[in-house]
Design a protein around this motif. Structure first.
Motif, PDB file in Angstrom:
ATOM      1  N   SER A  17       0.847  -1.197   0.000  1.00  0.00           N
ATOM      2  CA  SER A  17       0.000   0.000   0.000  1.00  0.00           C
ATOM      3  C   SER A  17       0.883   1.248   0.000  1.00  0.00           C
ATOM      4  CB  SER A  17      -0.915   0.014   1.227  1.00  0.00           C
ATOM      5  OG  SER A  17      -0.150   0.233   2.399  1.00  0.00           O
ATOM      6  N   MET A  18       0.350   2.343  -0.499  1.00  0.00           N
ATOM      7  CA  MET A  18       1.087   3.601  -0.526  1.00  0.00           C
ATOM      8  C   MET A  18       1.430   4.036   0.896  1.00  0.00           C
ATOM      9  SD  MET A  18       2.556   5.919  -2.243  1.00  0.00           S
ATOM     10  CE  MET A  18       2.003   5.658  -3.898  1.00  0.00           C
ATOM     11  N   ARG A  19       0.537   3.781   1.832  1.00  0.00           N
ATOM     12  CA  ARG A  19       0.779   4.138   3.235  1.00  0.00           C
ATOM     13  C   ARG A  19       2.007   3.400   3.767  1.00  0.00           C
ATOM     14  NH1 ARG A  19      -3.170   2.498   8.179  1.00  0.00           N
ATOM     15  NH2 ARG A  19      -1.945   3.453   9.820  1.00  0.00           N
ATOM     16  N   ASP A  20       2.087   2.093   3.513  1.00  0.00           N
ATOM     17  CA  ASP A  20       3.237   1.312   3.968  1.00  0.00           C
ATOM     18  C   ASP A  20       4.517   1.761   3.273  1.00  0.00           C
ATOM     19  OD1 ASP A  20       1.607  -0.127   5.642  1.00  0.00           O
ATOM     20  OD2 ASP A  20       1.434  -1.857   4.299  1.00  0.00           O
ATOM     21  N   LEU A  21       4.420   2.080   1.998  1.00  0.00           N
ATOM     22  CA  LEU A  21       5.584   2.528   1.249  1.00  0.00           C
ATOM     23  C   LEU A  21       6.113   3.846   1.797  1.00  0.00           C
ATOM     24  CD1 LEU A  21       7.482   2.128  -1.148  1.00  0.00           C
ATOM     25  CD2 LEU A  21       5.819   3.335  -2.547  1.00  0.00           C
ATOM     26  N   LEU A  22       5.224   4.807   2.035  1.00  0.00           N
ATOM     27  CA  LEU A  22       5.637   6.090   2.584  1.00  0.00           C
ATOM     28  C   LEU A  22       6.195   5.950   3.998  1.00  0.00           C
ATOM     29  CD1 LEU A  22       2.746   8.356   1.291  1.00  0.00           C
ATOM     30  CD2 LEU A  22       5.107   8.272   0.461  1.00  0.00           C
ATOM     31  N   ALA A  23       5.590   5.076   4.799  1.00  0.00           N
ATOM     32  CA  ALA A  23       6.076   4.857   6.162  1.00  0.00           C
ATOM     33  C   ALA A  23       7.474   4.252   6.153  1.00  0.00           C
ATOM     34  CB  ALA A  23       5.107   3.953   6.928  1.00  0.00           C
ATOM     35  N   SER A  24       7.721   3.315   5.248  1.00  0.00           N
ATOM     36  CA  SER A  24       9.048   2.706   5.193  1.00  0.00           C
ATOM     37  C   SER A  24      10.092   3.700   4.715  1.00  0.00           C
ATOM     38  CB  SER A  24       9.040   1.464   4.297  1.00  0.00           C
ATOM     39  OG  SER A  24       8.823   1.828   2.950  1.00  0.00           O
ATOM     40  N   CYS A  25       9.717   4.579   3.784  1.00  0.00           N
ATOM     41  CA  CYS A  25      10.648   5.619   3.321  1.00  0.00           C
ATOM     42  C   CYS A  25      10.967   6.603   4.441  1.00  0.00           C
ATOM     43  CB  CYS A  25      10.071   6.354   2.116  1.00  0.00           C
ATOM     44  SG  CYS A  25       9.994   5.337   0.635  1.00  0.00           S
ATOM     45  N   ALA A  26       9.954   6.994   5.212  1.00  0.00           N
ATOM     46  CA  ALA A  26      10.171   7.925   6.325  1.00  0.00           C
ATOM     47  C   ALA A  26      11.057   7.287   7.387  1.00  0.00           C
ATOM     48  CB  ALA A  26       8.831   8.338   6.923  1.00  0.00           C
ATOM     49  N   ALA A  27      10.846   6.014   7.666  1.00  0.00           N
ATOM     50  CA  ALA A  27      11.668   5.328   8.661  1.00  0.00           C
ATOM     51  C   ALA A  27      13.112   5.207   8.182  1.00  0.00           C
ATOM     52  CB  ALA A  27      11.086   3.942   8.956  1.00  0.00           C
ATOM     53  N   ALA A  28      13.295   4.876   6.921  1.00  0.00           N
ATOM     54  CA  ALA A  28      14.651   4.764   6.379  1.00  0.00           C
ATOM     55  C   ALA A  28      15.361   6.104   6.416  1.00  0.00           C
ATOM     56  CB  ALA A  28      14.597   4.228   4.951  1.00  0.00           C
ATOM     57  N   SER A  29      14.641   7.159   6.111  1.00  0.00           N
ATOM     58  CA  SER A  29      15.226   8.497   6.142  1.00  0.00           C
ATOM     59  C   SER A  29      15.606   8.891   7.563  1.00  0.00           C
ATOM     60  CB  SER A  29      14.236   9.498   5.555  1.00  0.00           C
ATOM     61  OG  SER A  29      14.767  10.788   5.612  1.00  0.00           O
ATOM     62  N   ALA A  30      14.757   8.554   8.513  1.00  0.00           N
ATOM     63  CA  ALA A  30      15.014   8.921   9.913  1.00  0.00           C
ATOM     64  C   ALA A  30      16.252   8.225  10.465  1.00  0.00           C
ATOM     65  CB  ALA A  30      13.795   8.577  10.767  1.00  0.00           C
ATOM     66  N   VAL A  31      16.458   6.972  10.113  1.00  0.00           N
ATOM     67  CA  VAL A  31      17.602   6.253  10.674  1.00  0.00           C
ATOM     68  C   VAL A  31      18.884   6.489   9.888  1.00  0.00           C
ATOM     69  CG1 VAL A  31      16.182   4.456  11.713  1.00  0.00           C
ATOM     70  CG2 VAL A  31      17.122   4.101   9.442  1.00  0.00           C
ATOM     71  N   SER A  32      18.773   7.002   8.662  1.00  0.00           N
ATOM     72  CA  SER A  32      19.984   7.184   7.863  1.00  0.00           C
ATOM     73  C   SER A  32      20.469   8.633   7.821  1.00  0.00           C
ATOM     74  CB  SER A  32      19.754   6.693   6.430  1.00  0.00           C
ATOM     75  OG  SER A  32      18.760   7.462   5.801  1.00  0.00           O
ATOM     76  N   THR A  33      19.700   9.555   8.394  1.00  0.00           N
ATOM     77  CA  THR A  33      20.080  10.960   8.391  1.00  0.00           C
ATOM     78  C   THR A  33      20.786  11.292   9.701  1.00  0.00           C
ATOM     79  OG1 THR A  33      18.134  11.463   7.070  1.00  0.00           O
ATOM     80  CG2 THR A  33      19.210  13.320   8.164  1.00  0.00           C
ATOM     81  N   PRO A  34      22.002  11.844   9.645  1.00  0.00           N
ATOM     82  CA  PRO A  34      22.695  12.194  10.885  1.00  0.00           C
ATOM     83  C   PRO A  34      22.001  13.362  11.578  1.00  0.00           C
ATOM     84  CG  PRO A  34      23.964  12.928   8.993  1.00  0.00           C
ATOM     85  CD  PRO A  34      22.786  12.154   8.462  1.00  0.00           C
ATOM     86  N   PRO A  35      22.174  13.483  12.885  1.00  0.00           N
ATOM     87  CA  PRO A  35      21.537  14.593  13.587  1.00  0.00           C
ATOM     88  C   PRO A  35      22.066  15.929  13.091  1.00  0.00           C
ATOM     89  CG  PRO A  35      22.892  13.294  15.092  1.00  0.00           C
ATOM     90  CD  PRO A  35      22.945  12.637  13.757  1.00  0.00           C
ATOM     91  N   ARG A  36      21.218  16.944  13.126  1.00  0.00           N
ATOM     92  CA  ARG A  36      21.623  18.278  12.688  1.00  0.00           C
ATOM     93  C   ARG A  36      22.491  18.933  13.743  1.00  0.00           C
ATOM     94  NH1 ARG A  36      16.319  21.438  11.294  1.00  0.00           N
ATOM     95  NH2 ARG A  36      17.713  23.008  12.117  1.00  0.00           N
ATOM     96  N   GLU A  37      23.362  19.810  13.278  1.00  0.00           N
ATOM     97  CA  GLU A  37      24.156  20.616  14.192  1.00  0.00           C
ATOM     98  C   GLU A  37      23.237  21.644  14.839  1.00  0.00           C
ATOM     99  OE1 GLU A  37      27.426  20.420  14.998  1.00  0.00           O
ATOM    100  OE2 GLU A  37      27.551  18.604  13.798  1.00  0.00           O
ATOM    101  N   PRO A  38      23.436  21.950  16.120  1.00  0.00           N
ATOM    102  CA  PRO A  38      22.582  22.959  16.754  1.00  0.00           C
ATOM    103  C   PRO A  38      22.805  24.332  16.128  1.00  0.00           C
ATOM    104  CG  PRO A  38      24.199  22.085  18.311  1.00  0.00           C
ATOM    105  CD  PRO A  38      24.387  21.367  17.014  1.00  0.00           C
ATOM    106  N   ASP A  39      21.749  25.123  16.071  1.00  0.00           N
ATOM    107  CA  ASP A  39      21.845  26.480  15.542  1.00  0.00           C
ATOM    108  C   ASP A  39      22.660  27.349  16.491  1.00  0.00           C
ATOM    109  OD1 ASP A  39      20.227  25.773  13.435  1.00  0.00           O
ATOM    110  OD2 ASP A  39      18.388  26.449  14.422  1.00  0.00           O
ATOM    111  N   GLU A  40      23.389  28.301  15.926  1.00  0.00           N
ATOM    112  CA  GLU A  40      24.166  29.211  16.758  1.00  0.00           C
ATOM    113  C   GLU A  40      23.242  30.073  17.612  1.00  0.00           C
ATOM    114  OE1 GLU A  40      26.936  31.454  14.450  1.00  0.00           O
ATOM    115  OE2 GLU A  40      27.748  29.676  13.503  1.00  0.00           O
TER     116      GLU A  40
END
Length: 62
Positions: A17-40
């Motif tokens: 389903s599109m819902r499952d596909l989007l959820a898996s993409c969001a999860a993959a993005s969340a675990v593969s993206t490094p944390p952002r640097e804090p703003d000055e």
């Protein structure tokens, strides 16, 4: 390859389903993206506890 292997039906993948596909993409993005640097600006403002007002217990009960 034997004759029985060629004659065996190949399993077809189930549709996703599109819902499952989007959820898996969001999860993959969340675990593969490094944390952002804090703003000055945020660092200059001080700790979060001092920038965000605390909620009273009375507000939580309401």
């Amino acid at each position: 390859m034997s004759a029985s292997e060629r004659e065996a039906p190949q399993p077809h993948p189930q549709p996703v389903s599109m819902r499952d596909l989007l959820a898996s993409c969001a999860a993959a993005s969340a675990v593969s993206t490094p944390p952002r640097e804090p703003d000055e600006k945020a660092e200059a403002a001080g700790p979060v506890e001092k920038r965000v007002p605390r909620r009273d217990a009375e507000q939580d009960a309401a």
